[in-house]
Design an enzyme around this catalytic site. Sequence first.
Site, PDB file in Angstrom:
ATOM      1  N   LYS A 127     -59.900 -12.913 -28.569  1.00  0.00           N
ATOM      2  CA  LYS A 127     -59.964 -14.094 -27.703  1.00  0.00           C
ATOM      3  C   LYS A 127     -60.543 -13.754 -26.339  1.00  0.00           C
ATOM      4  O   LYS A 127     -61.223 -14.581 -25.745  1.00  0.00           O
ATOM      5  CB  LYS A 127     -58.590 -14.765 -27.563  1.00  0.00           C
ATOM      6  CG  LYS A 127     -58.193 -15.533 -28.817  1.00  0.00           C
ATOM      7  CD  LYS A 127     -57.193 -16.628 -28.541  1.00  0.00           C
ATOM      8  CE  LYS A 127     -56.889 -17.422 -29.801  1.00  0.00           C
ATOM      9  NZ  LYS A 127     -55.738 -18.307 -29.659  1.00  0.00           N
ATOM     10  N   LYS A 209     -63.158 -17.068 -43.432  1.00  0.00           N
ATOM     11  CA  LYS A 209     -62.130 -18.072 -43.752  1.00  0.00           C
ATOM     12  C   LYS A 209     -62.541 -19.432 -43.186  1.00  0.00           C
ATOM     13  O   LYS A 209     -63.305 -19.508 -42.225  1.00  0.00           O
ATOM     14  CB  LYS A 209     -60.760 -17.651 -43.213  1.00  0.00           C
ATOM     15  CG  LYS A 209     -60.591 -17.744 -41.716  1.00  0.00           C
ATOM     16  CD  LYS A 209     -59.103 -17.699 -41.359  1.00  0.00           C
ATOM     17  CE  LYS A 209     -58.917 -18.136 -39.916  1.00  0.00           C
ATOM     18  NZ  LYS A 209     -57.548 -18.437 -39.556  1.00  0.00           N
ATOM     19  N   LYS A 212     -61.161 -24.215 -38.159  1.00  0.00           N
ATOM     20  CA  LYS A 212     -61.473 -25.460 -37.462  1.00  0.00           C
ATOM     21  C   LYS A 212     -62.370 -25.250 -36.256  1.00  0.00           C
ATOM     22  O   LYS A 212     -62.991 -26.180 -35.773  1.00  0.00           O
ATOM     23  CB  LYS A 212     -60.186 -26.162 -37.033  1.00  0.00           C
ATOM     24  CG  LYS A 212     -59.296 -25.320 -36.141  1.00  0.00           C
ATOM     25  CD  LYS A 212     -58.007 -26.042 -35.822  1.00  0.00           C
ATOM     26  CE  LYS A 212     -57.027 -25.223 -35.020  1.00  0.00           C
ATOM     27  NZ  LYS A 212     -56.147 -24.359 -35.723  1.00  0.00           N
TER      28      LYS A 212
HETATM   29  P1  ATP Z   1     -58.963 -21.130 -35.327  1.00  0.00           P
HETATM   30  O1  ATP Z   1     -60.142 -21.806 -35.922  1.00  0.00           O
HETATM   31  O2  ATP Z   1     -58.701 -21.516 -33.905  1.00  0.00           O
HETATM   32  O3  ATP Z   1     -58.933 -19.658 -35.589  1.00  0.00           O
HETATM   33  P2  ATP Z   1     -57.417 -21.733 -37.606  1.00  0.00           P
HETATM   34  O4  ATP Z   1     -57.940 -22.959 -38.256  1.00  0.00           O
HETATM   35  O5  ATP Z   1     -57.851 -20.442 -38.174  1.00  0.00           O
HETATM   36  O6  ATP Z   1     -57.704 -21.732 -36.057  1.00  0.00           O
HETATM   37  P3  ATP Z   1     -54.627 -21.339 -36.833  1.00  0.00           P
HETATM   38  O7  ATP Z   1     -54.234 -22.411 -35.875  1.00  0.00           O
HETATM   39  O8  ATP Z   1     -54.885 -19.984 -36.285  1.00  0.00           O
HETATM   40  O9  ATP Z   1     -55.856 -21.870 -37.699  1.00  0.00           O
HETATM   41  O10 ATP Z   1     -53.558 -21.191 -37.977  1.00  0.00           O
HETATM   42  C1  ATP Z   1     -52.562 -22.092 -38.324  1.00  0.00           C
HETATM   43  C2  ATP Z   1     -51.980 -21.674 -39.665  1.00  0.00           C
HETATM   44  O11 ATP Z   1     -52.886 -21.983 -40.728  1.00  0.00           O
HETATM   45  C3  ATP Z   1     -51.711 -20.167 -39.774  1.00  0.00           C
HETATM   46  O12 ATP Z   1     -50.488 -19.972 -40.451  1.00  0.00           O
HETATM   47  C4  ATP Z   1     -52.871 -19.653 -40.615  1.00  0.00           C
HETATM   48  O13 ATP Z   1     -52.532 -18.495 -41.343  1.00  0.00           O
HETATM   49  C5  ATP Z   1     -53.161 -20.844 -41.524  1.00  0.00           C
HETATM   50  N1  ATP Z   1     -54.590 -20.881 -41.898  1.00  0.00           N
HETATM   51  C6  ATP Z   1     -55.622 -21.079 -41.047  1.00  0.00           C
HETATM   52  N2  ATP Z   1     -56.792 -21.078 -41.704  1.00  0.00           N
HETATM   53  C7  ATP Z   1     -56.505 -20.866 -43.013  1.00  0.00           C
HETATM   54  C8  ATP Z   1     -57.315 -20.734 -44.204  1.00  0.00           C
HETATM   55  N3  ATP Z   1     -58.627 -20.856 -44.170  1.00  0.00           N
HETATM   56  N4  ATP Z   1     -56.694 -20.535 -45.385  1.00  0.00           N
HETATM   57  C9  ATP Z   1     -55.350 -20.431 -45.435  1.00  0.00           C
HETATM   58  N5  ATP Z   1     -54.537 -20.521 -44.360  1.00  0.00           N
HETATM   59  C10 ATP Z   1     -55.096 -20.736 -43.148  1.00  0.00           C
END
Ligand code: ATP
Length: 343
Positions: A127, A209, A212
């Site tokens: 970050k 992965k 968002k």
């Molecule tokens: P960012 O895009 O800001 O990294 P993110 O979409 O990856 O955010 P987080 O807010 O970091 O999501 O995660 C919220 C929850 O969702 C966490 O428990 C994370 O493990 C889960 N999660 C996020 N993306 C995935 C994915 N692609 N598949 C499965 N689980 C996910």
Amino acid sequence: MEEAMKTNNQPEAPARKKRIFSAIQPSGQMTLGNYLGAIRNWVEMQDQFDCVYATANLHAITVRQEPKKLKENTTNLFALLIAAGVDPEKSIFFHQSMVPAHAELSWVLSTFTQFGELSRMTQFKDKSARHADNINAGLFTYPSLMAADILLYQADLVPVGDDQRQHLELTRDIAVRFNGIYGKTFVVPEPYIKKNAARVRNLLDPSKKMSKSDPNTKSFILMTDEPATIMKKFRSAVTDSEASVRYAEGKDGINNLMEIYSACTGKTYAQIEDEFRGKGYGDFKTAVGEAVVATLEPIQIRYKELISDRKYLDELAQKGAASAERLAKRTIEKVYKKVGLVR
Ligand code: ATP
Ligand code: LTN
């Protein structure tokens, strides 16, 4: 003595359910990855465990947020989670900023967290590289606040994704350290990582992965995407040139679609391979899109109803916060007393 206690004719007290704590940052819109990987588990765990859930809005401000947008995202996330099945009657559900003990305990715990430990956190390194213009102290001490979230509620288990494992390890170290100095104060939490939890990949680049914060909106499905948008995004998902629906190495795009289809329908990979034998990727993509629409549509309908009544949502969060406060208070009182802070 022990015998005497056992034979007092009292019915045995039911074993205490294990306590779960988890939180999600209201830092954007939730994706299908968030739903299948995290939110759905939150919902499932409610029957088996004593769950405490929060929106982590204090964590969200470690990255600059527009105030109106943050407030809106926080309420939207709250509504979306309830629409997805988080039940405020079964679980304690609130906004982190509503319970001051999170910030209070975070400060105390930051004095039990070493500079060196925080410097090793990969999320901090990532970050601070991404937000080089705002490497604030909160971004650095983020794990102390996360430790406070968990330890305040004496959580036994913390469901987290792989990316948060390091923060949970640090939480355990802080708890053990504090308990070592002041005597047993905190439950030392265990990570709860569900076997076979869905890991949803980026639709355009399945080596990453689904996230968002990806700049290309076609790479992810939002939980609130319209059915037509969902169908369109799946049609443009990356596959391969083999034209055979089977789970295999080197077929990341198809593997991802199979994982999503399986998570939405409960079908095994073998059943999916049978279903689409001799059919093209077009048919398969349509089926995946339809399965996702069928999974998300009931949530979207409920979400639209909930979001139209913000007053009701605020009341639910206030009620959740009051219950959270009662639990948090016990811990914070104990900690202040042990450390020697006048109240
Ligand atoms: P960012 O895009 O800001 O990294 P993110 O979409 O990856 O955010 P987080 O807010 O970091 O999501 O995660 C919220 C929850 O969702 C966490 O428990 C994370 O493990 C889960 N999660 C996020 N993306 C995935 C994915 N692609 N598949 C499965 N689980 C996910
Ligand atoms: N850092 C987590 C969100 C989070 C959390 C927590 C998760 C804040 N506090 C306590 C589990 C327990 C994230 O970004 N996914």
